[in-house]
Design a protein around this motif. Structure first.
Motif, mmCIF file in Angstrom:
data_model
loop_
_atom_site.group_PDB
_atom_site.id
_atom_site.type_symbol
_atom_site.label_atom_id
_atom_site.label_comp_id
_atom_site.label_asym_id
_atom_site.label_seq_id
_atom_site.Cartn_x
_atom_site.Cartn_y
_atom_site.Cartn_z
ATOM 1 N N ILE A 150 6.179 -1.082 -1.964
ATOM 2 C CA ILE A 150 5.774 -2.013 -0.912
ATOM 3 C C ILE A 150 4.566 -1.475 -0.164
ATOM 4 O O ILE A 150 3.653 -2.232 0.199
ATOM 5 C CB ILE A 150 6.950 -2.283 0.048
ATOM 6 N N SER A 151 4.517 -0.166 0.051
ATOM 7 C CA SER A 151 3.349 0.424 0.707
ATOM 8 C C SER A 151 2.113 0.335 -0.163
ATOM 9 O O SER A 151 0.986 0.443 0.336
ATOM 10 C CB SER A 151 3.632 1.892 1.053
ATOM 11 N N SER A 152 2.298 0.154 -1.476
ATOM 12 C CA SER A 152 1.174 -0.009 -2.402
ATOM 13 C C SER A 152 0.848 -1.471 -2.657
ATOM 14 O O SER A 152 0.217 -1.797 -3.657
ATOM 15 C CB SER A 152 1.493 0.687 -3.736
ATOM 16 N N ARG A 153 1.297 -2.335 -1.769
ATOM 17 C CA ARG A 153 1.060 -3.784 -1.890
ATOM 18 C C ARG A 153 1.713 -4.373 -3.142
ATOM 19 O O ARG A 153 1.166 -5.281 -3.772
ATOM 20 C CB ARG A 153 -0.439 -4.069 -1.920
ATOM 21 N N VAL B 157 -6.843 2.824 -7.538
ATOM 22 C CA VAL B 157 -5.815 1.862 -7.139
ATOM 23 C C VAL B 157 -4.829 1.612 -8.277
ATOM 24 O O VAL B 157 -3.609 1.654 -8.080
ATOM 25 C CB VAL B 157 -6.473 0.543 -6.680
ATOM 26 N N GLU B 158 -5.348 1.335 -9.475
ATOM 27 C CA GLU B 158 -4.472 1.014 -10.598
ATOM 28 C C GLU B 158 -3.528 2.176 -10.900
ATOM 29 O O GLU B 158 -2.322 1.983 -11.067
ATOM 30 C CB GLU B 158 -5.306 0.669 -11.836
ATOM 31 N N ARG B 159 -4.085 3.377 -10.980
ATOM 32 C CA ARG B 159 -3.271 4.541 -11.307
ATOM 33 C C ARG B 159 -2.212 4.800 -10.233
ATOM 34 O O ARG B 159 -1.074 5.160 -10.537
ATOM 35 C CB ARG B 159 -4.151 5.770 -11.482
ATOM 36 N N VAL C 36 5.928 -2.689 5.786
ATOM 37 C CA VAL C 36 5.612 -4.030 5.313
ATOM 38 C C VAL C 36 4.233 -3.987 4.682
ATOM 39 O O VAL C 36 3.524 -2.984 4.751
ATOM 40 C CB VAL C 36 5.630 -5.071 6.467
ATOM 41 N N PHE C 37 3.850 -5.075 4.037
ATOM 42 C CA PHE C 37 2.529 -5.137 3.436
ATOM 43 C C PHE C 37 1.462 -4.918 4.502
ATOM 44 O O PHE C 37 1.462 -5.571 5.544
ATOM 45 C CB PHE C 37 2.297 -6.489 2.754
ATOM 46 N N GLY C 38 0.549 -4.001 4.230
ATOM 47 C CA GLY C 38 -0.529 -3.734 5.172
ATOM 48 C C GLY C 38 -0.217 -2.625 6.149
ATOM 49 O O GLY C 38 -1.032 -2.323 7.007
ATOM 50 N N SER D 117 -3.885 4.225 1.960
ATOM 51 C CA SER D 117 -5.145 3.470 1.969
ATOM 52 C C SER D 117 -5.001 2.143 1.242
ATOM 53 O O SER D 117 -5.549 1.122 1.677
ATOM 54 C CB SER D 117 -6.264 4.299 1.334
ATOM 55 N N ILE D 118 -4.236 2.115 0.143
ATOM 56 C CA ILE D 118 -4.024 0.862 -0.578
ATOM 57 C C ILE D 118 -3.215 -0.104 0.284
ATOM 58 O O ILE D 118 -3.513 -1.304 0.349
ATOM 59 C CB ILE D 118 -3.315 1.121 -1.917
ATOM 60 N N GLY D 119 -2.208 0.414 0.974
ATOM 61 C CA GLY D 119 -1.412 -0.441 1.843
ATOM 62 C C GLY D 119 -2.207 -1.011 2.995
ATOM 63 O O GLY D 119 -1.973 -2.133 3.433
ATOM 64 N N SER D 120 -3.168 -0.234 3.495
ATOM 65 C CA SER D 120 -3.982 -0.708 4.611
ATOM 66 C C SER D 120 -4.985 -1.761 4.161
ATOM 67 O O SER D 120 -5.115 -2.814 4.779
ATOM 68 C CB SER D 120 -4.706 0.475 5.253
ATOM 69 N N ASN D 121 -5.706 -1.468 3.065
ATOM 70 C CA ASN D 121 -6.717 -2.406 2.561
ATOM 71 C C ASN D 121 -7.069 -2.019 1.131
ATOM 72 O O ASN D 121 -7.840 -1.088 0.921
ATOM 73 C CB ASN D 121 -7.961 -2.388 3.446
ATOM 74 N N PRO D 122 -6.509 -2.694 0.118
ATOM 75 C CA PRO D 122 -6.764 -2.307 -1.270
ATOM 76 C C PRO D 122 -8.223 -2.443 -1.686
ATOM 77 O O PRO D 122 -8.720 -1.649 -2.487
ATOM 78 C CB PRO D 122 -5.858 -3.243 -2.070
ATOM 79 N N THR D 123 -8.925 -3.431 -1.129
ATOM 80 C CA THR D 123 -10.334 -3.608 -1.487
ATOM 81 C C THR D 123 -11.170 -2.449 -0.971
ATOM 82 O O THR D 123 -11.997 -1.865 -1.707
ATOM 83 C CB THR D 123 -10.864 -4.936 -0.923
#
Length: 303
Positions: free
Chosen positions: A51-54, A196-198, A247-249, A181-187
């Motif tokens: 969930i933390s990884s979106r 991100v993928e790994r 939660v997401f984000g 960082s992915i949970g905060s903003n993946p872009t």
């Protein structure tokens, strides 16, 4: 507003139990209650990562059912303890890796992929069992589950240690920073050089491993084979994770969801004490999750 709702709910439930049944405020009794939610707590540790990884993982029920079947059906009859455990953990890793590759590499929907994998595993167990529950679990699993150190049950100690290791790993490792960082903003994470993928693949793989560990604990707790238990842990794990502030984000945090799991243990005890039946327990559980969602919405708007 920065405190996860699980801390507040836990304190309220603890005070309520103390008022209603002060004789139950005993370390041994509370440890017994906590032991019942250890499988859920371990599943939550896996959900925190995804969930933390979106992402999200709905395959826990299938992994738990199949691991239980492997242990109780006689397929591994006569195997020593360690090879059985390693085989079950390896199965969880393989399923988690499959989920991660499909979600992280192929960009498939995490809900659809993990739900489909869960359905396949549940169907496989029902086909192998032919509608009949498997046999008994080897006695060494039950003996290990019932072990106590002083007044603390061994499964609770194991859960606390595993949560501490997970918290330290996420807080001090590079992988933990990637998840944050992915949970905060993946872009932004992608353009900052974060793999991100790994990271998503690794998160799902570790999640599958956690689900297999939870399956071993759950199987030890009931000491018999079953084709029914496991799926209910999926929604409860997501609920406890959200109640704990993940939660997401939002960045990964272990102890909020940890107390979220304890909240469910105390909630069922309190409601059983005052005579609330199973439908009422489900309603109250849903209302608590709904209030947590409203809480996050108000906090996001104020920020």
């Amino acid at each position: 507003m920065r405190i996860p709702p699980s801390y507040v709910v836990f304190v309220v439930l603890l005070i309520t139990l103390w008022v209603l049944r002060p004789n139950m405020m005993n370390v041994a009794i509370l440890g017994t209650f906590a032991r019942q939610v250890v499988p859920l707590g371990i599943v939550v540790l896996g959900q925190i990562l995804v969930i933390s990884s979106r992402s999200i993982d709905l395959s826990a029920g299938g992994i738990i059912l199949l691991v239980n079947y492997m242990i109780s059906s006689g397929l591994l009859y006569g195997w020593p303890f360690l090879p059985v455990v390693l085989l079950c953990l390896g199965f969880g890793l393989i399923v988690g890796l499959l989920n991660g590759l499909l979600v992280g590499k192929r960009r498939a929907s995490a809900v659809i992929v993990t739900l489909a994998v869960n359905i396949v595993l549940v169907g496989l167990v029902e086909y192998l069992a032919n509608g009949k529950p498997p046999g008994d679990v080897p006695t060494y699993f039950r003996d290990l589950y019932n072990t106590r150190f002083w007044t603390a049950p061994a499964p609770v100690i194991f859960w606390v240690m595993l949560a501490g290791v997970t918290s330290a790993f996420l807080g001090s490792s590079v992988f933990g920073r990637f998840v944050w960082s992915i949970g905060s903003n993946p872009t932004s994470a992608h353009f900052s050089g974060v793999p991100v993928e790994r990271t998503v693949v690794v998160a799902h793989t570790i999640s599958g491993l956690m689900f297999a560990v939870a399956a071993l604990v759950q199987t030890s707790s009931i000491a018999v084979g079953s084709v029914r238990f496991g799926p209910e842990l999926v929604m409860n794990s997501i609920a406890a994770t959200i109640l704990g502030g993940v939660v997401f984000g939002r960045p990964a945090e272990v102890w909020g969801p940890f107390f979220g799991v304890l909240c469910f243990a105390l909630l069922f005890v309190v409601m059983t004490t005052i005579g609330v039946q199973e439908p009422g327990k489900l309603i109250v559980q849903g209302l608590i999750i709904l209030l947590a969602a409203i809480f996050y919405g108000v906090r996001s708007k104020s920020n």
